[in-house]
Design an enzyme around this catalytic site. Structure first.
Site, PDB file in Angstrom:
ATOM      1  N   TYR A 145     -69.253   6.828  29.410  1.00  0.00           N
ATOM      2  CA  TYR A 145     -69.446   5.532  28.790  1.00  0.00           C
ATOM      3  C   TYR A 145     -71.030   5.398  28.811  1.00  0.00           C
ATOM      4  CZ  TYR A 145     -64.517   3.836  27.427  1.00  0.00           C
ATOM      5  OH  TYR A 145     -63.573   3.697  27.102  1.00  0.00           O
ATOM      6  N   LYS A 192     -59.939  15.891  36.385  1.00  0.00           N
ATOM      7  CA  LYS A 192     -59.854  17.319  35.744  1.00  0.00           C
ATOM      8  C   LYS A 192     -60.850  18.093  36.470  1.00  0.00           C
ATOM      9  CE  LYS A 192     -58.468  19.702  32.346  1.00  0.00           C
ATOM     10  NZ  LYS A 192     -56.876  19.992  31.875  1.00  0.00           N
ATOM     11  N   ASP A 224     -54.018  15.505  32.595  1.00  0.00           N
ATOM     12  CA  ASP A 224     -53.180  15.737  31.600  1.00  0.00           C
ATOM     13  C   ASP A 224     -51.653  15.830  32.075  1.00  0.00           C
ATOM     14  OD1 ASP A 224     -53.862  17.992  33.258  1.00  0.00           O
ATOM     15  OD2 ASP A 224     -53.842  19.470  31.723  1.00  0.00           O
ATOM     16  N   ASP A 248     -59.384   4.622  30.952  1.00  0.00           N
ATOM     17  CA  ASP A 248     -59.109   3.959  29.509  1.00  0.00           C
ATOM     18  C   ASP A 248     -57.957   4.395  28.960  1.00  0.00           C
ATOM     19  OD1 ASP A 248     -59.730   2.366  27.401  1.00  0.00           O
ATOM     20  OD2 ASP A 248     -60.618   4.112  26.354  1.00  0.00           O
ATOM     21  N   ASP A 252     -53.682   2.404  28.473  1.00  0.00           N
ATOM     22  CA  ASP A 252     -52.868   2.189  27.459  1.00  0.00           C
ATOM     23  C   ASP A 252     -51.717   2.769  27.293  1.00  0.00           C
ATOM     24  OD1 ASP A 252     -55.129   0.675  26.157  1.00  0.00           O
ATOM     25  OD2 ASP A 252     -54.859   1.391  24.178  1.00  0.00           O
TER      26      ASP A 252
HETATM   27  C1  IPM Z   1     -60.932  -1.364  27.166  1.00  0.00           C
HETATM   28  C2  IPM Z   1     -61.509  -1.592  25.771  1.00  0.00           C
HETATM   29  C3  IPM Z   1     -63.025  -1.051  25.751  1.00  0.00           C
HETATM   30  C4  IPM Z   1     -63.165   0.381  26.715  1.00  0.00           C
HETATM   31  C5  IPM Z   1     -63.419  -1.072  24.370  1.00  0.00           C
HETATM   32  C6  IPM Z   1     -63.271  -2.290  23.541  1.00  0.00           C
HETATM   33  C7  IPM Z   1     -64.967  -0.751  24.492  1.00  0.00           C
HETATM   34  O1  IPM Z   1     -60.722  -0.098  25.199  1.00  0.00           O
HETATM   35  O2  IPM Z   1     -61.260  -2.274  27.860  1.00  0.00           O
HETATM   36  O3  IPM Z   1     -59.839  -0.838  27.801  1.00  0.00           O
HETATM   37  O4  IPM Z   1     -63.199   1.281  26.127  1.00  0.00           O
HETATM   38  O5  IPM Z   1     -63.460   0.271  27.919  1.00  0.00           O
HETATM   39 MN    MN Z   2     -59.063   0.763  26.125  1.00  0.00          MN
END
Ligand code: IPM
Ligand code: MN
Length: 360
Positions: A145, A192, A224, A248, A252
């Site tokens: 990032y 990884k 993975d 990240d 999710d």
């Molecule tokens: C998160 C989001 C952010 C990230 C984006 C909005 C930059 O997806 O906080 O997980 O990738 O960190």
């Molecule tokens: Mn995110």
């Protein structure tokens, strides 16, 4: 122990559903303040698209200053379809990334648990999900990032460098081990290392820190495979520690375990500053409709109180949320029949009311 009776909280409602879910979280925060005689001074500031519209910048200097001066920051969400084009020079996401970096928020904590009352909502089978309770420690100010990025060879080649310094790995790995001691005493490093040099450095550092925590059980899972295990056997995980991008992605994915991304809170911690925000985004399609799930933001307030040393308030919020789920105060993301859903503000009211029940 509560050591201070007045706290300055920076409030960044942000974009989309951000202002709505933050309004419900503030209701709950102020209710806790009233119950325990704690004063929360709220200082509002703009971040993301709302800030770009007003000032041309995603993170105005004034917002940063408000955050620097605060005891903690509460953030709603950032992102707006008007700025979706990733080639734009100024984008809402830059505001969040710059804020994380400027405040030194290197440790992003994302707890995920399967609430019994929501088990039927998970697309995963009950027998795999029941009892799942894990936390992801995601490195937040380094890695791909924040590495060098650019174009070369006449714009025909693009690169993003993923680099980590030993000290950046050490500090988050140590926090993950400390967290494990207060939980199920197990840390999994997700990496990884079969391919990436930066992951091999993570393993070396992990093994060094591990010597300080001999009582803690450890393992490594390649990212993975971790993505698969998260779905197949989420109960196998306790604390996961991982780099910025892997964290990240798997966070999710982990939201599926509890049935909705609308349930996941997060804490972003540094040495001097801390920020609390829901894991979900700005959900523009729901903005202004009073249908968004405020629980991720309300649970983020619980994490904030815990970080500020107000454990009783944190527990009260967590219990009130569990109670409201059991009593079916559910926004539409948690309802099979959407016509039975409560609004965002009804759920906020229900949590604030449930707080009145004394904790035993
Ligand atoms: C998160 C989001 C952010 C990230 C984006 C909005 C930059 O997806 O906080 O997980 O990738 O960190
Ligand atoms: Mn995110």
């Amino acid at each position: 122990m509560i050591t201070k009776r007045t706290y300055n909280i920076a409030i960044l409602p942000g974009d989309g559903i951000g202002p709505e879910v933050v309004a419900e979280a503030i209701k709950v925060l102020q209710a806790i303040g009233t119950m325990h005689n704690i004063e929360f001074n709220l200082n509002f500031a703009d971040l993301g698209a709302v800030a770009i519209d007003k000032t041309g910048e995603a993170l105005p200097a004034k917002t940063l200053q408000t955050c620097i001066e605060a005891d903690a920051v509460l953030l709603g969400a950032i992102g707006d379809p008007r700025y979706d084009d990733p080639t734009l020079q100024v984008r809402p996401e830059q505001g969040l990334l710059r804020l994380r970096k400027a405040l030194g928020l290197f440790c992003n904590v994302r707890p995920v648990r399967a609430y019994d009352s929501l088990l039927e909502l998970s697309p995963l089978k009950r027998k795999y999900v029941a009892g799942a309770d894990l936390v992801i420690y995601r490195e937040l100010t380094g890695g791909i990032y924040f590495g060098e990025q650019g174009r070369k060879e006449n714009n025909s080649y693009a690169y993003d460098v993923c680099g980590y310094h030993i000290h950046e790995i050490e500090r988050i790995v140590r926090l993950a081990f400390e967290a494990a001691r207060l939980r199920k005493n197990r840390v999994t490093l997700v990496d990884k290392a079969n391919v990436l040099e930066s992951s091999r450095l993570w393993r070396e550092v992990f093994n060094e820190i591990k010597k300080e925590f001999e009582d803690v059980e450890t393992n490594y899972v390649l990212v993975d495979n971790a993505a698969m295990q998260m779905i197949l056997n989420p109960c196998a995980f306790d604390v996961i520690v991982t780099s910025n991008i892997f964290g990240d992605i798997i966070s999710d994915e982990a939201s599926v375990i509890c049935g909705s991304l609308g349930m996941l809170p997060s804490a972003s911690l540094g040495v001097e500053h801390s920020l609390f925000e829901p894991v979900h985004g700005s959900y523009p399609a729901a903005a202004g409709k009073n249908i968004a799930n405020p629980l991720a933001t309300i649970l983020s307030v619980a994490l904030m109180l815990r970080h500020l040393g107000i454990e009783i308030g944190a527990l009260q919020i967590e219990e009130a949320v569990a109670h409201c789920l059991e009593e079916s105060f559910l926004t539409e993301d948690l309802c099979i029949d959407k016509s039975e859903a409560c609004s965002c503000s009804e759920v906020g009211d229900a949590v604030a009311t449930a707080l009145r029940v004394p904790v035993v």
